[in-house]
Design a protein around this motif. Structure first.
Motif, PDB file in Angstrom:
ATOM      1  N   VAL A 137      36.284  49.697  34.911  1.00 20.07           N
ATOM      2  CA  VAL A 137      37.727  49.635  34.636  1.00 20.07           C
ATOM      3  C   VAL A 137      38.434  50.876  35.204  1.00 20.07           C
ATOM      4  CG1 VAL A 137      39.421  49.782  32.749  1.00 20.07           C
ATOM      5  CG2 VAL A 137      37.569  48.095  32.645  1.00 20.07           C
ATOM      6  N   ARG A 138      37.791  52.034  35.057  1.00 20.15           N
ATOM      7  CA  ARG A 138      38.420  53.279  35.523  1.00 20.15           C
ATOM      8  C   ARG A 138      38.393  53.451  37.035  1.00 20.15           C
ATOM      9  NH1 ARG A 138      34.845  57.076  31.599  1.00 20.15           N
ATOM     10  NH2 ARG A 138      35.767  56.432  29.618  1.00 20.15           N
ATOM     11  N   HIS A 184      39.342  50.650  41.457  1.00 17.71           N
ATOM     12  CA  HIS A 184      40.374  50.732  42.500  1.00 17.71           C
ATOM     13  C   HIS A 184      39.937  51.626  43.659  1.00 17.71           C
ATOM     14  CE1 HIS A 184      41.037  54.172  39.871  1.00 17.71           C
ATOM     15  NE2 HIS A 184      41.676  54.755  40.854  1.00 17.71           N
ATOM     16  N   ARG A 199      35.069  37.779  40.455  1.00 13.49           N
ATOM     17  CA  ARG A 199      35.897  37.680  39.253  1.00 13.49           C
ATOM     18  C   ARG A 199      36.620  36.328  39.215  1.00 13.49           C
ATOM     19  NH1 ARG A 199      40.664  42.007  38.158  1.00 13.49           N
ATOM     20  NH2 ARG A 199      41.501  40.892  39.941  1.00 13.49           N
ATOM     21  N   THR A 213      46.204  30.984  31.150  1.00 11.25           N
ATOM     22  CA  THR A 213      46.631  32.023  30.218  1.00 11.25           C
ATOM     23  C   THR A 213      45.639  32.155  29.065  1.00 11.25           C
ATOM     24  OG1 THR A 213      48.925  31.662  30.825  1.00 11.25           O
ATOM     25  CG2 THR A 213      48.553  32.753  28.723  1.00 11.25           C
ATOM     26  N   LEU A 265      42.828  34.238  30.368  1.00  6.71           N
ATOM     27  CA  LEU A 265      43.219  35.654  30.499  1.00  6.71           C
ATOM     28  C   LEU A 265      43.240  36.345  29.139  1.00  6.71           C
ATOM     29  CD1 LEU A 265      46.075  35.418  33.162  1.00  6.71           C
ATOM     30  CD2 LEU A 265      43.887  36.595  33.455  1.00  6.71           C
ATOM     31  N   ILE A 266      43.616  35.611  28.097  1.00  2.00           N
ATOM     32  CA  ILE A 266      43.643  36.181  26.744  1.00  2.00           C
ATOM     33  C   ILE A 266      42.213  36.445  26.264  1.00  2.00           C
ATOM     34  CG2 ILE A 266      44.211  35.678  24.317  1.00  2.00           C
ATOM     35  CD1 ILE A 266      46.761  34.206  25.479  1.00  2.00           C
ATOM     36  N   GLY A 276      40.814  39.281  28.336  1.00  3.05           N
ATOM     37  CA  GLY A 276      41.533  40.544  28.102  1.00  3.05           C
ATOM     38  C   GLY A 276      40.934  41.346  26.969  1.00  3.05           C
ATOM     39  N   VAL A 277      40.714  40.690  25.839  1.00  2.00           N
ATOM     40  CA  VAL A 277      40.183  41.418  24.681  1.00  2.00           C
ATOM     41  C   VAL A 277      38.770  41.925  24.968  1.00  2.00           C
ATOM     42  CG1 VAL A 277      39.394  39.316  23.477  1.00  2.00           C
ATOM     43  CG2 VAL A 277      39.858  41.379  22.174  1.00  2.00           C
ATOM     44  N   GLN A 299      38.883  44.982  27.328  1.00  2.00           N
ATOM     45  CA  GLN A 299      39.428  46.151  26.642  1.00  2.00           C
ATOM     46  C   GLN A 299      38.462  46.726  25.612  1.00  2.00           C
ATOM     47  OE1 GLN A 299      42.796  47.816  26.246  1.00  2.00           O
ATOM     48  NE2 GLN A 299      42.456  47.394  28.394  1.00  2.00           N
ATOM     49  N   VAL A 333      45.154  53.654  31.937  1.00  2.00           N
ATOM     50  CA  VAL A 333      43.862  52.991  31.688  1.00  2.00           C
ATOM     51  C   VAL A 333      42.745  53.691  32.474  1.00  2.00           C
ATOM     52  CG1 VAL A 333      42.579  50.851  32.172  1.00  2.00           C
ATOM     53  CG2 VAL A 333      44.799  50.748  31.032  1.00  2.00           C
ATOM     54  N   ARG A 334      43.053  54.080  33.720  1.00  2.00           N
ATOM     55  CA  ARG A 334      42.036  54.710  34.571  1.00  2.00           C
ATOM     56  C   ARG A 334      41.733  56.143  34.181  1.00  2.00           C
ATOM     57  NH1 ARG A 334      45.107  53.220  40.143  1.00  2.00           N
ATOM     58  NH2 ARG A 334      44.790  50.969  40.069  1.00  2.00           N
ATOM     59  N   GLU A 335      42.774  56.893  33.775  1.00  2.00           N
ATOM     60  CA  GLU A 335      42.644  58.350  33.718  1.00  2.00           C
ATOM     61  C   GLU A 335      42.661  58.945  32.311  1.00  2.00           C
ATOM     62  OE1 GLU A 335      42.035  59.538  36.664  1.00  2.00           O
ATOM     63  OE2 GLU A 335      43.259  58.501  38.185  1.00  2.00           O
ATOM     64  N   MET A 336      42.943  58.151  31.292  1.00  2.00           N
ATOM     65  CA  MET A 336      43.179  58.742  29.966  1.00  2.00           C
ATOM     66  C   MET A 336      41.974  59.509  29.430  1.00  2.00           C
ATOM     67  SD  MET A 336      43.247  55.476  27.376  1.00  2.00           S
ATOM     68  CE  MET A 336      42.005  54.191  27.461  1.00  2.00           C
ATOM     69  N   ILE A 379      43.371  41.201  20.081  1.00  2.92           N
ATOM     70  CA  ILE A 379      43.455  40.129  21.083  1.00  2.92           C
ATOM     71  C   ILE A 379      44.828  40.151  21.767  1.00  2.92           C
ATOM     72  CG2 ILE A 379      43.520  37.602  21.381  1.00  2.92           C
ATOM     73  CD1 ILE A 379      41.278  37.534  19.137  1.00  2.92           C
ATOM     74  N   GLY A 409      44.967  43.271  23.888  1.00  2.00           N
ATOM     75  CA  GLY A 409      43.991  43.238  24.988  1.00  2.00           C
ATOM     76  C   GLY A 409      44.566  42.607  26.232  1.00  2.00           C
ATOM     77  N   VAL A 410      45.167  41.444  26.082  1.00  2.00           N
ATOM     78  CA  VAL A 410      45.702  40.747  27.260  1.00  2.00           C
ATOM     79  C   VAL A 410      46.838  41.547  27.901  1.00  2.00           C
ATOM     80  CG1 VAL A 410      47.236  39.236  25.917  1.00  2.00           C
ATOM     81  CG2 VAL A 410      46.483  38.527  28.182  1.00  2.00           C
ATOM     82  N   ASN A 459      47.237  44.943  27.788  1.00  2.00           N
ATOM     83  CA  ASN A 459      46.723  46.141  28.455  1.00  2.00           C
ATOM     84  C   ASN A 459      45.970  45.814  29.744  1.00  2.00           C
ATOM     85  OD1 ASN A 459      47.765  48.052  26.659  1.00  2.00           O
ATOM     86  ND2 ASN A 459      46.089  47.741  25.232  1.00  2.00           N
ATOM     87  N   GLN A 460      45.442  44.588  29.834  1.00  2.00           N
ATOM     88  CA  GLN A 460      44.742  44.159  31.049  1.00  2.00           C
ATOM     89  C   GLN A 460      45.702  43.656  32.126  1.00  2.00           C
ATOM     90  OE1 GLN A 460      41.200  43.367  32.061  1.00  2.00           O
ATOM     91  NE2 GLN A 460      41.199  45.301  30.995  1.00  2.00           N
ATOM     92  N   THR A 492      45.791  44.574  35.885  1.00  2.00           N
ATOM     93  CA  THR A 492      44.725  44.166  36.805  1.00  2.00           C
ATOM     94  C   THR A 492      45.004  42.811  37.464  1.00  2.00           C
ATOM     95  OG1 THR A 492      43.319  43.044  35.169  1.00  2.00           O
ATOM     96  CG2 THR A 492      42.976  45.411  35.442  1.00  2.00           C
ATOM     97  N   TRP A 493      45.887  41.999  36.899  1.00  3.19           N
ATOM     98  CA  TRP A 493      46.124  40.688  37.531  1.00  3.19           C
ATOM     99  C   TRP A 493      47.601  40.341  37.724  1.00  3.19           C
ATOM    100  CZ3 TRP A 493      48.905  37.851  34.059  1.00  3.19           C
ATOM    101  CH2 TRP A 493      48.707  38.119  32.690  1.00  3.19           C
ATOM    102  N   ARG A 527      51.292  40.323  39.130  1.00  3.94           N
ATOM    103  CA  ARG A 527      52.008  40.741  40.340  1.00  3.94           C
ATOM    104  C   ARG A 527      53.486  40.407  40.144  1.00  3.94           C
ATOM    105  NH1 ARG A 527      48.342  42.994  40.445  1.00  3.94           N
ATOM    106  NH2 ARG A 527      46.482  42.971  41.720  1.00  3.94           N
ATOM    107  N   LYS A 550      54.629  33.607  37.821  1.00  2.00           N
ATOM    108  CA  LYS A 550      55.186  33.615  36.460  1.00  2.00           C
ATOM    109  C   LYS A 550      55.987  34.873  36.184  1.00  2.00           C
ATOM    110  CE  LYS A 550      51.684  30.723  34.345  1.00  2.00           C
ATOM    111  NZ  LYS A 550      50.461  30.708  33.527  1.00  2.00           N
ATOM    112  N   ILE A 596      51.790  33.770  26.013  1.00  2.00           N
ATOM    113  CA  ILE A 596      50.887  34.594  25.196  1.00  2.00           C
ATOM    114  C   ILE A 596      51.293  34.503  23.721  1.00  2.00           C
ATOM    115  CG2 ILE A 596      50.107  36.966  24.732  1.00  2.00           C
ATOM    116  CD1 ILE A 596      50.410  37.468  27.816  1.00  2.00           C
TER     117      ILE A 596
END
Lengths: 197, 197
Positions: free
Chosen positions: A110-111, A114, A128, A156, A159-160, A163-164, A167, B110-113, B160, B163-164, B166-167, B170-171, B173, B178, B187
């Protein structure tokens, strides 16, 4: 579930990847040298370069090993041809369990993902996508025959669920109050309730 | 929703943080120098150090600014005292919209925390906990009075929903099929279906 091999059964490349995961998780990908990986894995630099062309290869291998196990689980679960409710429950259980036993791998990916080069990133996206589309097809089929509600697009819903799980490394603790099994049951219950007609 | 200030209304520290976000997202936190941030923000190094003691402070500020807006939205939504279904829907809409308009900020965080120092990490965890607990209390209250099902613990339902979101970097755009509004509706529909008695 396809389990990680136990330490004593690990091959040289598996030991190298394992050492890389621990170092990348603790110090970060950029701050870790190939020399440190070599020392932590107790192998020679020659052995490392025999299996991995670069540190980039190692980062990709961390992800590839994890998704390969998860994809094998998914294919096996779908091939079993159980009803959609059982299939979705098994998919969620497999995802939560493989992720909970691979929190370092997931966190590193995740980190750092990229930082993959263009080719590796394309492979990552393709794998993926294959996972996502296989899972989505299960939900869509059950929506088409009325087993699941079509209230929310299958896309969707997937993705839900994913997502969890992705994370999970940010909040899951192996010594926390809930086992991966308990967590997986709760997440599957919630996802299935969301899909109920 | 508490919006980001428009570019022309941005203060000096806001411009510095904005430049830092773009550079950290493109090059990574470790590879970005303070000099590069200064040049991208068109400020002096003295101005930067007037507001931020270190690069670490900048990283934390990226997160703080985002969670402050999200926390303000959450407090406002809860204080409005609408029914639980409306409240949960508004929380999800606020989260999806603020995250969709801050994908770089979310991705960098997310990457650097994990690179934050101990004090900053403690503040981060405390703010995240406050958000989580405020959201969870809404769900728990509705579970207690029978508006929502108690099938799944409120804690897991909130993980849950978060999670979606915060992710999403990654997907999601901005030019995808949508809108944030459409995504938020889907959601929220799914989460509310999962909570239905």
């Amino acid at each position: 579930m396809a389990r990680k091999p136990s330490p004593e059964r690990r091959s040289t490349p598996e030991r190298i990847v394992d050492a890389a995961v621990r170092l990348f998780a603790a110090k970060g990908f950029d701050a870790t040298t190939v020399q440190e990986v070599v020392e932590a894995a107790s192998v020679t630099k020659g052995a490392l370069y025999h299996y991995f062309g670069s540190k980039d290869d190692l980062l990709y291998e961390i992800y590839r090993a994890l998704i390969e196990r998860q994809m094998a689980d998914l294919d096996r679960i779908v091939a079993a041809g159980e009803d959609a409710t059982t299939t979705v429950r098994r998919i969620v259980v497999s995802l939560v369990e493989t992720t909970a036993e691979s929190v370092d791998e997931t966190a590193v990916f995740v980190r750092e993902m990229h930082k993959l080069g263009a080719d590796r990133m394309a492979s990552f996206r393709a794998e993926r996508r294959r996972y996502h589309e296989t899972f989505r097809a299960v939900v869509e089929k059950a929506q088409a025959d009325g087993t699941f509600s079509s209230r929310v697009p299958a896309d969707t819903a997937v993705l839900i669920a994913l997502g969890v799980v992705n994370q999970l490394p940010t909040w899951y603790r192996p010594d926390g109050p809930k086992s991966p099994d308990r967590l997986a049951t709760e997440i599957a219950d919630f996802v299935l309730a969301g899909l109920r007609p």
